[in-house]
Write an enzyme that holds these catalytic residues in place. Structure first.
Site, PDB file in Angstrom:
ATOM      1  N   LYS A 176       0.841  -1.214   0.000  1.00 20.91           N
ATOM      2  CA  LYS A 176       0.000   0.000   0.000  1.00 20.91           C
ATOM      3  C   LYS A 176       0.876   1.264   0.000  1.00 20.91           C
ATOM      4  O   LYS A 176       0.581   2.233  -0.701  1.00 20.91           O
ATOM      5  CB  LYS A 176      -0.914  -0.045   1.230  1.00 20.91           C
ATOM      6  CG  LYS A 176      -1.692   1.215   1.511  1.00 20.91           C
ATOM      7  CD  LYS A 176      -2.773   1.494   0.492  1.00 20.91           C
ATOM      8  CE  LYS A 176      -3.358   2.889   0.735  1.00 20.91           C
ATOM      9  NZ  LYS A 176      -4.181   3.348  -0.369  1.00 20.91           N
TER      10      LYS A 176
ATOM     11  N   LYS B 214       1.103  11.655   5.952  1.00 21.52           N
ATOM     12  CA  LYS B 214       1.519  10.547   6.829  1.00 21.52           C
ATOM     13  C   LYS B 214       1.910   9.322   5.995  1.00 21.52           C
ATOM     14  O   LYS B 214       2.966   8.729   6.197  1.00 21.52           O
ATOM     15  CB  LYS B 214       0.366  10.226   7.789  1.00 21.52           C
ATOM     16  CG  LYS B 214       0.507   8.991   8.646  1.00 21.52           C
ATOM     17  CD  LYS B 214      -0.181   7.725   8.133  1.00 21.52           C
ATOM     18  CE  LYS B 214      -1.610   7.820   7.717  1.00 21.52           C
ATOM     19  NZ  LYS B 214      -2.257   6.556   7.362  1.00 21.52           N
TER      20      LYS B 214
HETATM   21  P1  NAD Z   1     -10.692   9.639   8.788  1.00 17.33           P
HETATM   22  O1  NAD Z   1      -9.874  10.607   9.541  1.00 17.33           O
HETATM   23  O2  NAD Z   1     -11.880  10.112   8.013  1.00 17.33           O
HETATM   24  O3  NAD Z   1     -11.201   8.460   9.777  1.00 17.33           O
HETATM   25  C1  NAD Z   1     -10.480   7.974  10.861  1.00 17.33           C
HETATM   26  C2  NAD Z   1     -11.460   7.732  11.994  1.00 17.33           C
HETATM   27  O4  NAD Z   1     -10.757   7.168  13.108  1.00 17.33           O
HETATM   28  C3  NAD Z   1     -12.128   9.022  12.500  1.00 17.33           C
HETATM   29  O5  NAD Z   1     -13.539   8.875  12.485  1.00 17.33           O
HETATM   30  C4  NAD Z   1     -11.567   9.188  13.902  1.00 17.33           C
HETATM   31  O6  NAD Z   1     -12.489   9.807  14.806  1.00 17.33           O
HETATM   32  C5  NAD Z   1     -11.307   7.750  14.287  1.00 17.33           C
HETATM   33  N1  NAD Z   1     -10.337   7.605  15.376  1.00 17.33           N
HETATM   34  C6  NAD Z   1      -9.176   8.282  15.564  1.00 17.33           C
HETATM   35  N2  NAD Z   1      -8.560   7.843  16.681  1.00 17.33           N
HETATM   36  C7  NAD Z   1      -9.349   6.871  17.202  1.00 17.33           C
HETATM   37  C8  NAD Z   1      -9.241   6.036  18.351  1.00 17.33           C
HETATM   38  N3  NAD Z   1      -8.216   6.115  19.187  1.00 17.33           N
HETATM   39  N4  NAD Z   1     -10.242   5.148  18.590  1.00 17.33           N
HETATM   40  C9  NAD Z   1     -11.318   5.068  17.757  1.00 17.33           C
HETATM   41  N5  NAD Z   1     -11.461   5.833  16.655  1.00 17.33           N
HETATM   42  C10 NAD Z   1     -10.484   6.717  16.386  1.00 17.33           C
HETATM   43  O7  NAD Z   1      -9.677   8.857   7.836  1.00 17.33           O
HETATM   44  P2  NAD Z   1     -10.018   7.989   6.535  1.00 17.33           P
HETATM   45  O8  NAD Z   1      -9.867   8.873   5.334  1.00 17.33           O
HETATM   46  O9  NAD Z   1     -11.277   7.236   6.756  1.00 17.33           O
HETATM   47  O10 NAD Z   1      -8.764   7.008   6.518  1.00 17.33           O
HETATM   48  C11 NAD Z   1      -8.682   5.884   7.384  1.00 17.33           C
HETATM   49  C12 NAD Z   1      -7.441   5.082   6.974  1.00 17.33           C
HETATM   50  O11 NAD Z   1      -7.578   4.646   5.601  1.00 17.33           O
HETATM   51  C13 NAD Z   1      -6.144   5.892   7.037  1.00 17.33           C
HETATM   52  O12 NAD Z   1      -5.111   5.056   7.492  1.00 17.33           O
HETATM   53  C14 NAD Z   1      -5.929   6.343   5.602  1.00 17.33           C
HETATM   54  O13 NAD Z   1      -4.570   6.580   5.304  1.00 17.33           O
HETATM   55  C15 NAD Z   1      -6.482   5.146   4.833  1.00 17.33           C
HETATM   56  N6  NAD Z   1      -6.996   5.434   3.488  1.00 17.33           N
HETATM   57  C16 NAD Z   1      -7.790   6.517   3.235  1.00 17.33           C
HETATM   58  C17 NAD Z   1      -8.284   6.717   1.941  1.00 17.33           C
HETATM   59  C18 NAD Z   1      -9.197   7.886   1.596  1.00 17.33           C
HETATM   60  O14 NAD Z   1      -9.442   8.112   0.396  1.00 17.33           O
HETATM   61  N7  NAD Z   1      -9.726   8.632   2.571  1.00 17.33           N
HETATM   62  C19 NAD Z   1      -7.970   5.810   0.913  1.00 17.33           C
HETATM   63  C20 NAD Z   1      -7.194   4.705   1.207  1.00 17.33           C
HETATM   64  C21 NAD Z   1      -6.711   4.515   2.501  1.00 17.33           C
END
Ligand code: NAD
Length: 298
Positions: free
Chosen positions: A172, A240
């Site tokens: 990834k 990140k």
């Molecule tokens: P986001 O910030 O929208 O969601 C993360 C969630 O985790 C939030 O709702 C936050 O409140 C929650 N959170 C944070 N700390 C926490 C804890 N200690 N306990 C419980 N919940 C907690 O992020 P996202 O865009 O949904 O991305 C999530 C993951 O997927 C990341 O690692 C990101 O790199 C990866 N990702 C994102 C995308 C994208 O297009 N957004 C695509 C591929 C991969």
């Protein structure tokens, strides 16, 4: 199957919802109360702590922002692992660091809990449609057990068992290097084109049918042209991911010049206060220097 889900953000929210639609009981937790109650309205059982998610769950999914949060929830203050039932499986859908995944797997082995890394690609659109690409790392029999669940969030043709624990996360990060560098290249090209007098819509139409076209172009160029920077993938999160990938390259003593330059542009966007905006907003850094914008005429 009883499932648990931690992290109901832009990606986690729709993925958890698709597991509910697949006929599973999903217990979930997020530190953000609004996201938790939003998920509860879509059939998810909301609970108040990560450890509560673990109780009685056969499989627990994580979709958390960073490897540090993943580590903290799994084996730090969240105490998730301690609360998990022997023979249950922890599946990390976040973009994380292979070394952290392996550390969690090592600790989990002592509790007879299995760990699989299954980071995803395809953005919020893919998470909502349930047709993400999924890159899986873990032991074959464990991966086989969770495969039907992965087909609920991903397209069966795009789910890959890459290798042992941590290899999904490694793959990834490598893929992320390509789309981050491409995104900055797209922003530069559109701004240079606009400054030289070419119509933004015309550029979009031509690139869309030419070799410069790509998945990231189709997903982010329209946002640049519309000035739509509400976060589907936040600049801070992508920064990140790039940093994790650059650290991997650094450990392997490989100079990655283009990726370093692309990350610098992301850092400039963060310095402008755009860390919470969508990755498409990197274009504004270039626009500021050029004194033009690439917005299309309505
Ligand atoms: P986001 O910030 O929208 O969601 C993360 C969630 O985790 C939030 O709702 C936050 O409140 C929650 N959170 C944070 N700390 C926490 C804890 N200690 N306990 C419980 N919940 C907690 O992020 P996202 O865009 O949904 O991305 C999530 C993951 O997927 C990341 O690692 C990101 O790199 C990866 N990702 C994102 C995308 C994208 O297009 N957004 C695509 C591929 C991969």
């Amino acid at each position: 199957m009883h499932l648990g889900f931690i992290g109901l953000g832009n990606m986690g929210g729709p993925m958890a919802h698709n597991l509910v639609k697949g006929g599973h009981r999903v217990k979930a937790y997020d530190v953000d109360r609004e996201r938790l109650s939003g998920a509860a309205r879509r059939g998810i059982v909301a609970v108040n702590a990560a450890a509560e998610v673990a109780e009685g769950s056969d499989v627990v999914f994580l979709s958390l922002p960073t490897h540090l949060v993943v580590r903290d929830v799994a084996i730090g203050r969240g105490s998730l692992l301690q609360a998990m039932t022997p023979r249950s499986i922890l599946v990390d859908l976040s973009t994380s660091l292979p070394a952290v995944t392996q550390e969690i797997a090592h600790e989990a082995a002592g509790r007879s809990v299995e760990v699989v890394d299954a980071p995803v690609s395809g953005g919020v659109e893919g998470a909502e449609a349930g047709n993400l690409t999924v890159l899986v790392g873990g032991k074959k029999p464990v991966v086989e057990k969770i495969w039907p669940l992965l087909t609920t969030i991903g397209d069966p043709k795009k789910i890959f068992h890459v290798g042992d624990v941590g290899t999904g996360h490694g793959m990834k990060l490598i893929h992320g290097l390509i789309n981050a560098a491409t995104l900055v290249g797209i922003a530069e090209a559109l701004v240079v084109g606009r400054k030289s007098g070419i119509d933004p819509q015309m550029m979009f139409d031509i690139i869309s049918v030419s070799r410069g076209n790509s998945g990231i172009f189709q997903s982010r160029a329209p946002r640049m042209l519309d000035g739509n920077f509400s976060a589907a993938f936040a600049i801070d999160l992508k920064y990140k991911d790039m940093t994790l990938a650059l650290n991997l390259a650094q450990d392997l003593k490989i100079p990655v010049v283009v990726a370093e330059a692309a990350r610098a542009v992301f850092q400039m966007a963060r310095a402008k206060g755009l860390g919470g905006s969508d990755i498409a907003a990197v274009v504004t850094v270039l626009e500021e220097w050029a004194g033009v914008t690439v917005r299309r005429r309505k």
